[in-house]
Design a protein around this motif. Structure first.
Motif, PDB file in Angstrom:
ATOM      1  N   ASP A 146      -2.102  -4.460   7.177  1.00  0.00           N
ATOM      2  CA  ASP A 146      -3.441  -4.033   7.588  1.00  0.00           C
ATOM      3  C   ASP A 146      -4.136  -3.245   6.486  1.00  0.00           C
ATOM      4  O   ASP A 146      -5.326  -2.944   6.597  1.00  0.00           O
ATOM      5  N   PHE A 147      -3.392  -2.910   5.434  1.00  0.00           N
ATOM      6  CA  PHE A 147      -3.948  -2.221   4.273  1.00  0.00           C
ATOM      7  C   PHE A 147      -3.972  -3.211   3.109  1.00  0.00           C
ATOM      8  O   PHE A 147      -2.951  -3.804   2.769  1.00  0.00           O
ATOM      9  N   LYS A 148      -5.146  -3.382   2.502  1.00  0.00           N
ATOM     10  CA  LYS A 148      -5.300  -4.355   1.424  1.00  0.00           C
ATOM     11  C   LYS A 148      -4.381  -4.030   0.239  1.00  0.00           C
ATOM     12  O   LYS A 148      -4.077  -2.868  -0.025  1.00  0.00           O
TER      13      LYS A 148
ATOM     14  N   THR B  65      -1.338  -5.183  -0.065  1.00  0.00           N
ATOM     15  CA  THR B  65       0.047  -5.470   0.321  1.00  0.00           C
ATOM     16  C   THR B  65       0.326  -6.965   0.202  1.00  0.00           C
ATOM     17  O   THR B  65      -0.443  -7.789   0.699  1.00  0.00           O
TER      18      THR B  65
ATOM     19  N   HIS C 253       2.730  -3.346   6.575  1.00  0.00           N
ATOM     20  CA  HIS C 253       1.659  -2.697   5.812  1.00  0.00           C
ATOM     21  C   HIS C 253       0.451  -3.608   5.609  1.00  0.00           C
ATOM     22  O   HIS C 253      -0.495  -3.243   4.922  1.00  0.00           O
TER      23      HIS C 253
ATOM     24  N   GLN D  13       0.823  -1.199   0.000  1.00  0.00           N
ATOM     25  CA  GLN D  13       0.000   0.000   0.000  1.00  0.00           C
ATOM     26  C   GLN D  13       0.858   1.251   0.000  1.00  0.00           C
ATOM     27  O   GLN D  13       1.910   1.309   0.650  1.00  0.00           O
TER      28      GLN D  13
ATOM     29  N   GLU E 188      -3.374   6.402   9.784  1.00  0.00           N
ATOM     30  CA  GLU E 188      -4.657   5.793   9.407  1.00  0.00           C
ATOM     31  C   GLU E 188      -4.824   5.691   7.898  1.00  0.00           C
ATOM     32  O   GLU E 188      -5.600   4.873   7.405  1.00  0.00           O
ATOM     33  N   SER E 189      -4.080   6.487   7.147  1.00  0.00           N
ATOM     34  CA  SER E 189      -4.201   6.493   5.681  1.00  0.00           C
ATOM     35  C   SER E 189      -3.159   5.609   5.008  1.00  0.00           C
ATOM     36  O   SER E 189      -3.280   5.287   3.823  1.00  0.00           O
ATOM     37  N   GLY E 190      -2.110   5.244   5.742  1.00  0.00           N
ATOM     38  CA  GLY E 190      -0.994   4.521   5.139  1.00  0.00           C
ATOM     39  C   GLY E 190       0.111   5.443   4.672  1.00  0.00           C
ATOM     40  O   GLY E 190       1.202   5.001   4.329  1.00  0.00           O
TER      41      GLY E 190
ATOM     42  N   ASN F 161      -0.371   0.963  10.557  1.00  0.00           N
ATOM     43  CA  ASN F 161      -1.672   1.478  11.007  1.00  0.00           C
ATOM     44  C   ASN F 161      -1.644   1.998  12.433  1.00  0.00           C
ATOM     45  O   ASN F 161      -2.587   2.645  12.886  1.00  0.00           O
TER      46      ASN F 161
END
Length: 266
Positions: free
Chosen positions: A85-87, A89, A83, A39, A220-222, A216
């Motif tokens: 926790d963000f799709k 990755t 990373h 991400q 919150e945005s990456g 995260n």
């Protein structure tokens, strides 16, 4: 019968084995780009580290004097668990990456490569790549180094306004705007400037220590930096600096024997 000659190339995968056999008689240096698929905030694609490492390796070799260093196919995946926790990755383990790079390095040595420059496009690959480089050096007895921006960081950060701008912020958004503006969604760019309570935790502090955290927990945005300050003009200057310094470094490696490389004798 066609008399058209094949286009000269320094890209390993574009050459036949007889062409590589001849080229390896005059060049013993190879650049290995290593990136990540992860991400990069809501405004950049997940291929940034992979694409940039691949792009820079080719541009550096292109700018080098003849005979140019060989450029290997890039490694797309890296150590990106932080990373996850963000799709989007995709992460591999430190063991998997180090073993892959080690095997590749040993194979390069068997081909006659004596100097490997690992061009790392993802900062969190660095510990793993350094370990692999040590093991290749130990077992193949060839020169191996890892550059994660060290050749240009001092000059580069004079162009960056944002403190702790380490991921998908002003720097990476600017460099992407300079070469691939069509993939940047600037309307979704955010300012996620990081502030820590200790100078020892600042990523760009001279006194900072290496430390690790899931993204995260601090963004919150990456994004870790200020993507809204990015411009294509900044990005073009950044690419010029990075390529210039890396070319200078690679030339010094390519044009030195191993004996002179380890210790110049006068």
């Amino acid at each position: 019968m066609s008399t058209k000659q094949p286009k000269p190339t320094f890209m390993w995968e574009e050459m036949t084995w007889p062409e590589l056999e001849e080229y390896l008689k005059i060049v013993d240096t190879a650049i290995l780009p290593c990136g990540a698929i992860e991400q990069h905030g809501p405004h950049l694609p997940v291929d940034i580290d992979f694409f940039d490492a691949k792009y820079m390796a080719a541009k550096v070799a292109e700018a080098c004097e003849d005979p140019k260093p060989l450029v290997l196919p890039p490694i797309p995946f890296g150590v990106s668990y932080h990373h996850e926790d963000f799709k989007g990755t995709l992460s591999v383990t430190n063991d998997a990456l180090s073993r892959f790079v080690y095997d590749l390095g040993m194979s390069l040595a068997k081909n006659g490569i004596k100097k490997i420059v690992i061009l790392n496009g993802h900062g969190d690959n660095a510990p793993t790549l350094h370990y692999a480089a040590q093991m290749i050096n130990r077992d193949a007895k060839i020169f191996v180094c890892v550059d994660t921006g060290e050749t240009s960081d001092v000059a580069l950060y004079n162009l960056v306004e944002t403190p702790n701008d380490i991921h998908a912020g002003e720097l990476e958004t600017s460099t992407t705007l300079a070469i691939r503006p069509e993939v940047v969604q600037m309307d979704k760019a955010v300012n996620q400037t990081l502030q820590f309570g200790s100078k020892y935790l600042d990523f760009d502090s001279e006194h900072g220590v290496n430390w690790y955290v899931r993204t995260n927990k601090i963004s919150e945005s990456g994004v870790m930096g200020d993507a809204t300050k990015a411009t294509a003009e900044k990005g073009k200057k950044m690419w010029e600096l990075m390529i210039h310094h890396m070319v200078s470094f690679v030339e010094s490696i390519k044009n030195s024997s191993l004996d002179d490389l380890y210790q110049k004798r006068y």
